[in-house]
Design a protein around this motif. Sequence first.
Motif, PDB file in Angstrom:
ATOM      1  N   ALA A 181      39.576  42.636  45.999  1.00 38.67           N
ATOM      2  CA  ALA A 181      39.311  42.548  44.499  1.00 38.67           C
ATOM      3  C   ALA A 181      38.030  43.670  44.394  1.00 38.67           C
ATOM      4  O   ALA A 181      37.117  43.643  45.059  1.00 38.67           O
ATOM      5  N   LYS A 182      38.349  44.321  43.200  1.00 37.50           N
ATOM      6  CA  LYS A 182      37.214  45.482  42.871  1.00 37.50           C
ATOM      7  C   LYS A 182      36.503  44.872  41.774  1.00 37.50           C
ATOM      8  O   LYS A 182      36.880  44.720  40.729  1.00 37.50           O
ATOM      9  N   LEU A 183      35.112  44.448  41.926  1.00 38.39           N
ATOM     10  CA  LEU A 183      34.544  44.036  40.982  1.00 38.39           C
ATOM     11  C   LEU A 183      33.397  44.625  40.121  1.00 38.39           C
ATOM     12  O   LEU A 183      33.103  45.846  40.512  1.00 38.39           O
ATOM     13  N   GLY A 184      33.369  44.327  38.712  1.00 39.56           N
ATOM     14  CA  GLY A 184      32.655  45.377  37.842  1.00 39.56           C
ATOM     15  C   GLY A 184      31.242  45.197  37.785  1.00 39.56           C
ATOM     16  O   GLY A 184      30.730  44.625  38.886  1.00 39.56           O
ATOM     17  N   TYR A 196      27.091  32.136  43.287  1.00 39.78           N
ATOM     18  CA  TYR A 196      27.636  33.405  43.280  1.00 39.78           C
ATOM     19  C   TYR A 196      28.744  33.616  44.140  1.00 39.78           C
ATOM     20  O   TYR A 196      29.687  34.630  43.852  1.00 39.78           O
ATOM     21  N   GLN A 214      30.907  31.740  45.347  1.00 39.06           N
ATOM     22  CA  GLN A 214      32.050  31.050  44.780  1.00 39.06           C
ATOM     23  C   GLN A 214      32.663  31.875  43.537  1.00 39.06           C
ATOM     24  O   GLN A 214      33.884  32.046  43.505  1.00 39.06           O
ATOM     25  N   ARG A 215      32.033  32.495  42.884  1.00 40.50           N
ATOM     26  CA  ARG A 215      32.323  33.374  41.869  1.00 40.50           C
ATOM     27  C   ARG A 215      33.001  34.668  42.318  1.00 40.50           C
ATOM     28  O   ARG A 215      34.065  34.907  41.821  1.00 40.50           O
ATOM     29  N   ASN A 232      36.494  33.543  43.531  1.00 44.16           N
ATOM     30  CA  ASN A 232      37.280  33.437  42.538  1.00 44.16           C
ATOM     31  C   ASN A 232      38.084  34.361  42.066  1.00 44.16           C
ATOM     32  O   ASN A 232      39.359  34.590  41.643  1.00 44.16           O
ATOM     33  N   SER A 233      37.505  35.615  42.160  1.00 40.18           N
ATOM     34  CA  SER A 233      38.213  36.981  41.746  1.00 40.18           C
ATOM     35  C   SER A 233      39.141  37.344  42.885  1.00 40.18           C
ATOM     36  O   SER A 233      39.789  38.238  42.855  1.00 40.18           O
ATOM     37  N   GLU A 234      38.433  36.993  44.185  1.00 42.68           N
ATOM     38  CA  GLU A 234      39.358  37.507  45.358  1.00 42.68           C
ATOM     39  C   GLU A 234      40.350  36.669  45.907  1.00 42.68           C
ATOM     40  O   GLU A 234      41.405  36.972  46.251  1.00 42.68           O
ATOM     41  N   GLN A 235      40.128  35.071  45.929  1.00 45.88           N
ATOM     42  CA  GLN A 235      41.057  34.091  46.120  1.00 45.88           C
ATOM     43  C   GLN A 235      41.420  34.356  47.747  1.00 45.88           C
ATOM     44  O   GLN A 235      42.418  34.037  48.390  1.00 45.88           O
ATOM     45  N   ARG A 289      41.775  38.520  50.560  1.00 44.69           N
ATOM     46  CA  ARG A 289      43.181  37.893  49.977  1.00 44.69           C
ATOM     47  C   ARG A 289      44.342  38.382  50.835  1.00 44.69           C
ATOM     48  O   ARG A 289      44.197  39.536  51.103  1.00 44.69           O
TER      49      ARG A 289
END
Lengths: 266, 200
Positions: free
Chosen positions: A195-198, A211, A213-214, A217-220, A236
């Motif tokens: 996941a590439k985060l903004g 955080y 966890q957050r 949540n985007s990576e799983q 992932r």
Amino acid sequence: MAVVVPNCGTYMVEMDYGATTNAFIVDDPVAGIIGSTTYLIEGSPLYVDVTSYVKSVSINRGRQNRYRDATGQPGSATIVLEDRDWYFSLVNTASPYYNSTQGRLGFELNTNVRISRNGTYLFTGIISGYNQSIEKPNRSLVTVTCSDKLFSLNNIKTPAFTPTVQYAGARINTVLTNAGLFTGTTDRDIDTGVAKLGTAPVDESASILEYLQRINNSEQGRFFIEAGGQFAFDQRLTGQYQAIEAVLADTGGTAIPFTEFDIVSN
Amino acid sequence: MPGALYSYSVKELGGAGNLADSVAAPSVQRPNEFTPTNPSVVNTVNVAIAPAAPTTSALNTTIQYAQAIAADSVANFGTQSTPVVVTLLETLDDAGDLASYLIQPVPKFWFGNIRIVMNGLTDAQRTTITNLDIGSQISVTKTFPKSTPSTVTQLMALEGISHDISPDRHIVTLYTNPARIYTYFIVGTDTVGNDAKGLG
């Protein structure tokens, strides 16, 4: 003294009672040398082997079902001690583990614990609960509950910052570094992430654990504390090579036998 | 990037944003916000990206989200969807990838909660079990007296592990989930189409 469990191996339960080893000592000709890599300001925890008092140990790490359970839940251990010498009693000021400076027993919240078999760690964490019960006439049983270091991340807030665009692994590294956590060279085992985060800003209202966890949540993927105490993040999985580390079967031969299992559904 | 069993479309929701906090929500409330009430089948997944902060020229923010739908699964099981979850992802393409990953078009089953009594193992086997940790991959083979096929082998990833140790025994329980990882494809041995084998 480590204890041999017949046909299982040699086990050791070690607890830190607040004493340290290799601590820096001002004016000491050996331990007081500035720049020493052996003697450190806070020293290292001095573990005591309590295995001969252990009645039972249970350890739970990770999750059972990734479809139903969140990752990042702290691992736990419960150690039951048969306190025949009353060394672990909360009221015994003559215990060798009594901390006279603090005026209380040295085994307390946040002191270190580690459990090993034949030198390989099964659990590394901290004390999160300590309970002594007395049975008639004078039997003392002490139950020590422990958590791995994810537990303490729930009590530490993230320093506020505005991140750059990062993959999940780099973001986790940034968060841990900003908070001064797991800073040793071998303290982290972190994948790059998919996941590439903004750049959504991080404020100080979130705990580190929240955080993380957050992020996940985007990576799983999953994050956890390894048995040896390192912080780990697995990205992932979308299909990649990994070796089989154990072959289990009920067919005999060299395969490892199991006694029972469930057919689980998601 | 449609999959074999499903496809997803990317939608954009207009209007003023009524957003979840763009930083962490308390984990005790929703440890994994994508977990629906019944995760056996998840055929509609909605993944949003965090909106840009409001500016003087654009006070109202807009939520954008990607949606993955497994149409065959919807036909079989009805719509089983997650809520729109605002993630930290940067782009809608990233959100689409995650939405696809979270699709579970049919229920899965696997060998789990595997109990091993260390007392009954050889020294080498005990060492192997001791060295397993979360993320390790194992294979499990079980024979069944009245079942076809009579032998089933599954590749699993460890999600959890527990130990119960007393003065006379040590029992290990492995909590496994289906692996999304594979071992090398061996020419002449393995068959094409086996999802558990790859070219590395």
